[in-house]
Design a protein around this motif. Structure first.
Motif, PDB file in Angstrom:
ATOM      1  N   PHE A 151       0.839  -1.188   0.000  1.00 46.09           N
ATOM      2  CA  PHE A 151       0.000   0.000   0.000  1.00 46.09           C
ATOM      3  C   PHE A 151       0.881   1.249   0.000  1.00 46.09           C
ATOM      4  CE2 PHE A 151      -3.061  -3.075   1.355  1.00 46.09           C
ATOM      5  CZ  PHE A 151      -4.313  -2.553   1.040  1.00 46.09           C
ATOM      6  N   TYR A 152       0.550   2.202  -0.856  1.00 47.76           N
ATOM      7  CA  TYR A 152       1.230   3.491  -0.820  1.00 47.76           C
ATOM      8  C   TYR A 152       0.280   4.520  -0.201  1.00 47.76           C
ATOM      9  CZ  TYR A 152      -1.644   4.508  -4.927  1.00 47.76           C
ATOM     10  OH  TYR A 152      -2.711   4.692  -5.777  1.00 47.76           O
ATOM     11  N   PRO A 153       0.794   5.501   0.512  1.00 49.78           N
ATOM     12  CA  PRO A 153      -0.080   6.510   1.101  1.00 49.78           C
ATOM     13  C   PRO A 153      -0.548   7.512   0.054  1.00 49.78           C
ATOM     14  CG  PRO A 153       2.194   6.983   1.637  1.00 49.78           C
ATOM     15  CD  PRO A 153       2.198   5.678   0.887  1.00 49.78           C
ATOM     16  N   ASP A 154      -1.753   8.038   0.245  1.00 50.86           N
ATOM     17  CA  ASP A 154      -2.245   9.076  -0.650  1.00 50.86           C
ATOM     18  C   ASP A 154      -1.296  10.268  -0.652  1.00 50.86           C
ATOM     19  OD1 ASP A 154      -4.667   8.411  -2.023  1.00 50.86           O
ATOM     20  OD2 ASP A 154      -5.720   8.380  -0.104  1.00 50.86           O
ATOM     21  N   ALA A 155      -1.253  10.966  -1.765  1.00 50.90           N
ATOM     22  CA  ALA A 155      -0.417  12.153  -1.877  1.00 50.90           C
ATOM     23  C   ALA A 155      -0.889  13.225  -0.906  1.00 50.90           C
ATOM     24  CB  ALA A 155      -0.466  12.692  -3.307  1.00 50.90           C
ATOM     25  N   ASN A 156       0.081  13.949  -0.327  1.00 49.52           N
ATOM     26  CA  ASN A 156      -0.241  15.053   0.582  1.00 49.52           C
ATOM     27  C   ASN A 156       0.826  16.142   0.524  1.00 49.52           C
ATOM     28  OD1 ASN A 156       1.832  13.689   1.821  1.00 49.52           O
ATOM     29  ND2 ASN A 156       0.774  13.314   3.755  1.00 49.52           N
ATOM     30  N   SER A 157       1.327  16.409  -0.680  1.00 49.66           N
ATOM     31  CA  SER A 157       2.338  17.439  -0.927  1.00 49.66           C
ATOM     32  C   SER A 157       3.674  17.136  -0.264  1.00 49.66           C
ATOM     33  CB  SER A 157       1.829  18.825  -0.486  1.00 49.66           C
ATOM     34  OG  SER A 157       0.735  19.228  -1.264  1.00 49.66           O
ATOM     35  N   THR A 158       3.968  15.864  -0.067  1.00 46.25           N
ATOM     36  CA  THR A 158       5.276  15.472   0.445  1.00 46.25           C
ATOM     37  C   THR A 158       6.062  14.769  -0.654  1.00 46.25           C
ATOM     38  OG1 THR A 158       4.371  13.392   1.327  1.00 46.25           O
ATOM     39  CG2 THR A 158       4.484  15.280   2.823  1.00 46.25           C
ATOM     40  N   LEU A 159       7.375  14.675  -0.457  1.00 47.09           N
ATOM     41  CA  LEU A 159       8.260  14.142  -1.491  1.00 47.09           C
ATOM     42  C   LEU A 159       7.956  12.672  -1.780  1.00 47.09           C
ATOM     43  CD1 LEU A 159      10.714  14.878  -3.287  1.00 47.09           C
ATOM     44  CD2 LEU A 159      12.176  14.039  -1.433  1.00 47.09           C
ATOM     45  N   ARG A 160       7.742  12.353  -3.047  1.00 46.49           N
ATOM     46  CA  ARG A 160       7.405  10.989  -3.460  1.00 46.49           C
ATOM     47  C   ARG A 160       8.157  10.599  -4.737  1.00 46.49           C
ATOM     48  NH1 ARG A 160       2.478   9.421  -1.088  1.00 46.49           N
ATOM     49  NH2 ARG A 160       2.146  10.797   0.702  1.00 46.49           N
ATOM     50  N   VAL A 161       8.225   9.300  -4.930  1.00 42.72           N
ATOM     51  CA  VAL A 161       8.773   8.709  -6.145  1.00 42.72           C
ATOM     52  C   VAL A 161       7.674   7.908  -6.818  1.00 42.72           C
ATOM     53  CG1 VAL A 161      10.326   6.924  -7.024  1.00 42.72           C
ATOM     54  CG2 VAL A 161      11.168   8.591  -5.365  1.00 42.72           C
ATOM     55  N   SER A 162       7.546   8.091  -8.112  1.00 42.03           N
ATOM     56  CA  SER A 162       6.738   7.158  -8.901  1.00 42.03           C
ATOM     57  C   SER A 162       7.611   6.680 -10.053  1.00 42.03           C
ATOM     58  CB  SER A 162       5.449   7.808  -9.424  1.00 42.03           C
ATOM     59  OG  SER A 162       5.728   8.796 -10.395  1.00 42.03           O
ATOM     60  N   TYR A 163       7.370   5.472 -10.515  1.00 31.87           N
ATOM     61  CA  TYR A 163       8.215   4.936 -11.578  1.00 31.87           C
ATOM     62  C   TYR A 163       7.376   4.157 -12.568  1.00 31.87           C
ATOM     63  CZ  TYR A 163       8.066   0.750  -8.553  1.00 31.87           C
ATOM     64  OH  TYR A 163       7.653  -0.304  -7.765  1.00 31.87           O
ATOM     65  N   GLY A 164       7.855   4.122 -13.794  1.00 33.90           N
ATOM     66  CA  GLY A 164       7.132   3.433 -14.851  1.00 33.90           C
ATOM     67  C   GLY A 164       8.016   3.266 -16.065  1.00 33.90           C
ATOM     68  N   GLN A 165       7.384   3.250 -17.237  1.00 34.21           N
ATOM     69  CA  GLN A 165       8.116   3.049 -18.486  1.00 34.21           C
ATOM     70  C   GLN A 165       7.480   3.851 -19.610  1.00 34.21           C
ATOM     71  OE1 GLN A 165       7.546  -1.304 -17.999  1.00 34.21           O
ATOM     72  NE2 GLN A 165       9.736  -1.498 -18.476  1.00 34.21           N
ATOM     73  N   VAL A 166       8.281   4.256 -20.557  1.00 32.62           N
ATOM     74  CA  VAL A 166       7.782   4.934 -21.743  1.00 32.62           C
ATOM     75  C   VAL A 166       6.822   3.991 -22.469  1.00 32.62           C
ATOM     76  CG1 VAL A 166       8.411   5.918 -23.982  1.00 32.62           C
ATOM     77  CG2 VAL A 166       9.867   6.318 -21.967  1.00 32.62           C
ATOM     78  N   ALA A 167       5.632   4.486 -22.820  1.00 30.11           N
ATOM     79  CA  ALA A 167       4.644   3.597 -23.452  1.00 30.11           C
ATOM     80  C   ALA A 167       3.574   4.388 -24.178  1.00 30.11           C
ATOM     81  CB  ALA A 167       3.990   2.689 -22.402  1.00 30.11           C
ATOM     82  N   ALA A 168       3.160   3.893 -25.329  1.00 34.89           N
ATOM     83  CA  ALA A 168       2.002   4.420 -26.047  1.00 34.89           C
ATOM     84  C   ALA A 168       0.727   3.929 -25.356  1.00 34.89           C
ATOM     85  CB  ALA A 168       2.043   3.959 -27.495  1.00 34.89           C
TER      86      ALA A 168
END
Length: 753
Positions: free
Chosen positions: A575-592
Motif C-alpha cells: 500500500f502506498y499513502p495518498d499524496a499530501n504534498s510530500t516528497l514521493r517517487v513514482s516509476y514506470g516506463q515509456v509507453a504508447a
C-alpha cells in the motif's frame, strides 16, 4: 474507421519483442524504497540503488529536487543553483514582472548575465534534508477509541508541534509532520527553505503555453512547458533573504542531462511533491465527487471562464491581469471534466461497491476483535456521506460561485477589521491589521478589472442562489431573489452593487481603509459589497460549516479505520499513502496507449507536429517567427532526431497536481524531461487508477535545450549544465531528405485519417 495521430503506433511487428508496459500505480515514500520498491524498479530498468535516490549521508537524487513555491516541483541542473520547472509553475512570477510595455508573457524573458536575473519576493525553494517515521511519538497518549475526531486531532496537533520544534531547535532548518494512510502513520520532514529565487529564463507563451486550453490535459501535446530560475544563498551557502550580495547556491547534487533520448519500455522515474489523491475513497465518496461536487464546480467555472476569455481577448491590460488567474481556474475545470468522464468509463462506483462487499464479508467472518472494529464501518460511512451531501453542495457554491466573484472575496478579506473594531480589540492590533490591509490594496488592484468582475458577478450570483439547497441559502440572498427575480433582476442588482461599492477602485478602497484607521467603521461595514459578503460568510459559518465539519470529521475517523482494515485484509499487497504534498517517487516506463476503441496514440511528439498545428488565427496555436525560421532551416544543433526535434513523450508514471515541474529521470539518474501534465483519459487517477490509460506527459529535455540554445540564444545556460550522451540519430544536413524521413515515419505508422 481507424483513427490515429500523425505519429501513430509503429507497426505491430516492431512491438512483438518489446516488454508490455502497463501503468505503474503508486506514489512512494523515498525513505522506504529499499524495502518496498528497489527490486521492482530494477526489474523495469533502474540502474541506481535506493541509496542513490534517497540518502541522508551523501548527495543523492533527492538533493536535486525542490518544492517550488507552494504547489509545484523543480530540479537543480547545475552546480550554480540553476533550477528548471514548468512554465505554468513560474507563470505567476513571469506575470508579475510583465506589463503592457514589458510583456514577458507574450515575448518571453532571458537573462543574458547574472545581473539580469529577476528577484521574486515570496517565492521559495524547499529541499528535503531527511524524513523520519514519528508515528509512535505523535500517537503517544492519544486514545484509540472513546474520543471524538476533533479531540483526537487536538492531541495529535499538540504532539506534532512539540516533536517538530524539538527536531530543528538551534538549527536553520524547518520541519513539518504530515499524516499518512489517513492518520494511521505520521512522518516528519526536515527542510531547508531558500528565499532568494530569481527568474532566469522563460519562453514566450506561444511556446510555453502552445496548445493552450485546447490541448490542456490532452495527448498528443506540443507544449514547451518550462521556465528557468536560480537559487541564491548567503555567503555560507545557507538560506538568506534577497540581497544583491547573495551568491548562486551550491547544491549537494545536480542532475546531469541526457541527450540519448527515449524509446518504448525505457525506465522513467518521477521525483516530486504530488499534491493530493484519494485512492481509498469508498463508493459514497466517489459518488459525491462524480455526481455532486464536480458537476457544480464545472458549471460555475465554465461560466466564469467564458467571461474572462472574452475580456482578455479584448484588452491587453486585462489579458496580463488575468492570465495567471485564468490558467488556474481553467486547469482544474478541464481536469474535473476528464475525471468525471473517467470515473464513469471505469464504472468506479460499482467497482468500489464490489470492494466494499468483500470487505464486509471479511469483517463479518473474522475474529471478535475484527468484527467489532470493522463490521460497523461501512454503514456508518454511508450514513455520514448521505447526511453531508447538501452541506457539501452548499460549500462548493460558496467557494466557487460566491467567492469566485473578486469583489465579494476582497470584501470578505476585510471583514476581520469590522469584527476587530466591533469587539473593541486593542488599538495597536487594529492599527496593525489596517496597515496590513492598506499594504495589500495595490497588489489586489494591480490584477483586478472591476468591469470584468461585474460581468462575472452577474453570471455567478444566480448560479450561487439557484444551486445552493434552498434550506441552506442565506435569508439575505433569498430576499434579493424576491426583490430582483431572474437573470435580469440579478443584473440590475449587480449594477447597483458595483456602482455604489467603494471597494471597486484602488483609490476609493484606500480611502475606506483610511477612514477605518480613524475609527470610522461605518464606511466599510455599510458598503454593499461588505454587506453581501458578510451575509454569505456569516451564514456559511453558522449554518453550513459546523454540520459539514461534523460529518467530514466522522468520515475521517471512519476512513482511517477503513484504510487500516484494508491493509490488514490484504497483507500481501504493498500500500502506498495518498499524496499530501510530500516528497514521493513514482516509476514506470515509456509507453504508447489506446484511449478508445479505434484510437491509438504514439509515445512521442516532435517539432513537425507543432508546425502542423500552427494556426495564426488561433491564439492557442500561434508559432513564433523565430521558431518557424529555425524549422525551415532545420537549424537544430545537437538536439535533433530524424530531421526534427523531439518535443514531448508519455510514460506510465503515477502523477498528480504538484508533480508539475518534476524531473523525469532515466535508469542512470539522468534528466530526460520535465513532467507537466496527464492525459485527459487518465485524470481520474487521483481517485481510481486505470493501468491501460493513465499516462504522464513529459517535456523532452532536448526540446527545452533547443529552445534555450537555438531559439533564445542563451547558450551560456546550456554550458552551465552537465550534458551527457548524444542524440540517438543525427539530423539530416540542412533539411536533406527531411520530407522522405517524414513520409517513411508515416508509412511505418500506417494510414493517417
Amino acid at each position: 474507421m481507424r483513427i490515429t495521430t500523425r505519429l501513430a503506433l509503429l507497426a505491430l511487428s516492431l512491438f512483438c519483442c518489446l516488454p508490455t508496459a502497463r501503468a505503474d500505480e503508486g506514489l512512494w515514500l523515498p525513505l522506504l524504497l529499499k524495502q518496498l520498491n528497489e527490486a521492482d524498479m530494477r526489474s523495469k530498468g533502474l540502474k541506481l540503488s535506493a541509496e542513490q535516490i534517497y540518502s541522508v549521508n551523501q548527495g543523492s537524487l533527492k538533493d536535486a529536487v525542490v518544492q517550488f513555491g507552494g504547489g509545484c516541483t523543480g530540479e537543480i541542473v547545475s552546480d550554480q543553483g540553476l533550477l528548471l520547472t514548468n512554465h505554468h509553475c513560474g507563470y505567476g512570477q513571469i506575470q508579475q514582472h510583465s506589463s503592457v510595455e514589458k510583456d514577458y508573457l507574450t515575448n518571453g524573458y532571458w537573462a543574458m548575465n547574472r545581473a539580469e536575473e529577476l528577484p521574486n519576493p515570496g517565492l521559495t525553494a524547499t529541499f528535503i534534508v531527511r524524513m523520519e517515521d514519528v508515528t509512535s511519538q505523535i500517537l503517544a497518549g492519544v486514545p484509540t477509541n472513546s474520543i471524538t475526531e476533533a479531540d483526537r486531532e487536538k492531541l495529535v496537533q499538540t504532539n506534532i508541534q512539540r516533536v517538530a520544534q524539538a527536531a530543528v531547535q538551534n538549527t536553520h532548518y524547518q520541519s513539518f509532520i504530515r499524516p499518512f494512510y489517513n492518520g494511521n502513520e505520521y512522518y516528519m520532514f526536515i527542510t531547508e527553505v531558500f528565499q532568494d529565487i530569481r527568474l532566469v529564463g522563460a519562453p514566450p507563451s506561444s511556446i510555453g503555453k502552445f496548445g493552450g486550453d485546447t490541448d490542456n490535459w490532452a495527448w498528443p501535446r506540443h507544449t514547451g512547458d518550462f521556465s528557468i530560475f536560480r537559487i541564491y544563498a548567503g555567503p555560507d551557502n545557507k538560506p538568506a533573504p534577497y540581497s544583491a550580495d547573495n551568491k548562486p547556491f551550491k547544491p549537494r547534487h545536480h542532475l546531469p542531462i541526457s541527450l540519448s533520448g527515449i524509446k518504448p519500455g525505457d525506465f522513467t522515474l518521477v521525483f516530486g511533491f504530488p499534491g493530493r489523491t484519494n485512492e481509498y475513497l469508498t463508493s459514497w465518496g466517489v459518488d459525491e465527487v462524480y455526481s455532486l461536487s464536480n458537476p457544480a464546480k464545472i458549471k460555475v467555472r465554465d461560466a466564469k471562464l467564458r467571461i474572462l476569455d472574452q475580456d482578455m481577448k479584448a484588452s491587453d491590460k486585462v489579458r496580463i491581469q488575468y492570465s495567471a488567474k485564468y490558467a488556474g481556474i481553467a486547469n482544474y475545470w478541464k481536469k474535473w471534466i476528464g475525471e468525471t468522464r473517467g470515473l464513469k468509463k471505469l464504472d468506479a462506483v460499482t467497482r468500489k461497491q464490489e470492494q466494499e462487499a468483500k470487505f464486509t464479508q471479511w469483517a463479518q467472518h473474522g475474529t471478535e476483535a475484527q468484527q467489532a472494529a470493522y463490521a460497523p464501518l461501512l454503514p456508518q460511512l454511508e450514513k455520514n456521506y448521505r447526511a453531508v451531501r447538501d452541506y457539501t453542495l452548499a460549500r462548493d457554491y460558496v467557494t466557487e460561485a460566491a467567492l469566485g466573484i473578486e469583489l465579494i472575496a476582497y470584501a470578505n478579506s476585510l471583514l476581520p477589521l469590522v469584527d476587530m473594531v466591533e469587539k473593541k480589540a486593542p488599538a495597536a492590533d487594529v492599527a496593525t491589521a489596517v496597515a496590513r490591509a492598506k499594504k495589500g490594496v495595490a497588489g489586489f488592484f494591480r490584477n483586478y478589472s472591476a468591469a470584468t468582475d461585474r460581468k462575472v458577478a452577474a453570471a455567478l450570483l444566480p448560479l450561487y442562489a439557484d444551486g445552493t439547497p434552498a434550506t441552506l441559502l442565506p435569508g439575505y440572498v433569498q430576499a434579493l431573489q424576491k426583490q430582483y427575480p431572474g437573470k435580469p433582476g440579478w443584473a440590475s442588482f449587480v449594477n447597483a452593487l458595483y456602482d455604489k461599492s467603494k471597494l471597486t477602485t484602488e483609490s476609493s478602497a484606500q480611502a475606506v481603509l483610511d477612514e477605518v484607521a480613524k475609527g470610522n467603521l461605518r464606511v466599510l461595514r455599510d458598503d454593499p459589497a461588505t454587506q453581501l459578503a458578510n451575509a454569505i460568510i456569516t451564514h456559511y459559518r453558522a449554518a453550513i460549516l459546523p454540520a459539514y465539519t461534523t460529518h467530514t470529521d466522522n468520515i475521517a475517523l471512519l476512513q482511517r479505520t477503513y484504510v487500516a482494515g484494508l491493509r490488514q485484509m490484504h497483507t500481501d499487497r504493498k500500500f502506498y499513502p495518498d499524496a499530501n504534498s510530500t516528497l514521493r517517487v513514482s516509476y514506470g516506463q515509456v509507453a504508447a496507449y489506446e484511449p478508445a476503441d479505434g484510437v491509438q496514440y504514439d509515445y512521442f511528439t516532435d517539432l513537425d507536429g507543432i508546425m502542423e498545428k500552427a494556426d495564426p488565427t488561433n491564439p492557442d496555436f500561434e508559432v513564433p517567427a523565430r521558431l518557424a525560421e529555425l524549422y525551415q532551416k532545420k537549424d537544430y544543433g545537437p538536439y535533433a532526431l530524424n530531421g526534427t526535434v523531439p518535443v514531448a513523450f508519455i510514460a506510465t508514471n503515477h502523477t498528480t497536481g504538484g508533480n508539475s515541474g518534476s524531473p523525469v529521470i532515466n535508469g542512470n539518474g539522468e534528466l530526460i524531461g520535465i513532467n507537466f501534465d496527464r492525459n485527459w483519459e487518465g485524470t481520474m487517477s487521483d481517485i481510481m487508477f486505470d493501468p491501460d490509460r493513465v499516462r504522464n506527459i513529459t517535456l523532452d529535455v532536448r526540446y527545452l535545450l533547443f529552445v534555450v540554445d537555438k531559439y533564445a540564444g542563451a547558450g551560456h545556460l546550456v554550458k552551465e549544465m552537465t550534458i551527457v550522451g548524444a542524440s540517438t540519430a543525427a539530423a539530416p544536413e540542412a533539411g536533406k531528405d527531411a520530407k522522405k524521413v517524414k513520409l517513411k515515419r508515416k508509412e511505418k505508422a500506417g494510414a493517417v485519417n
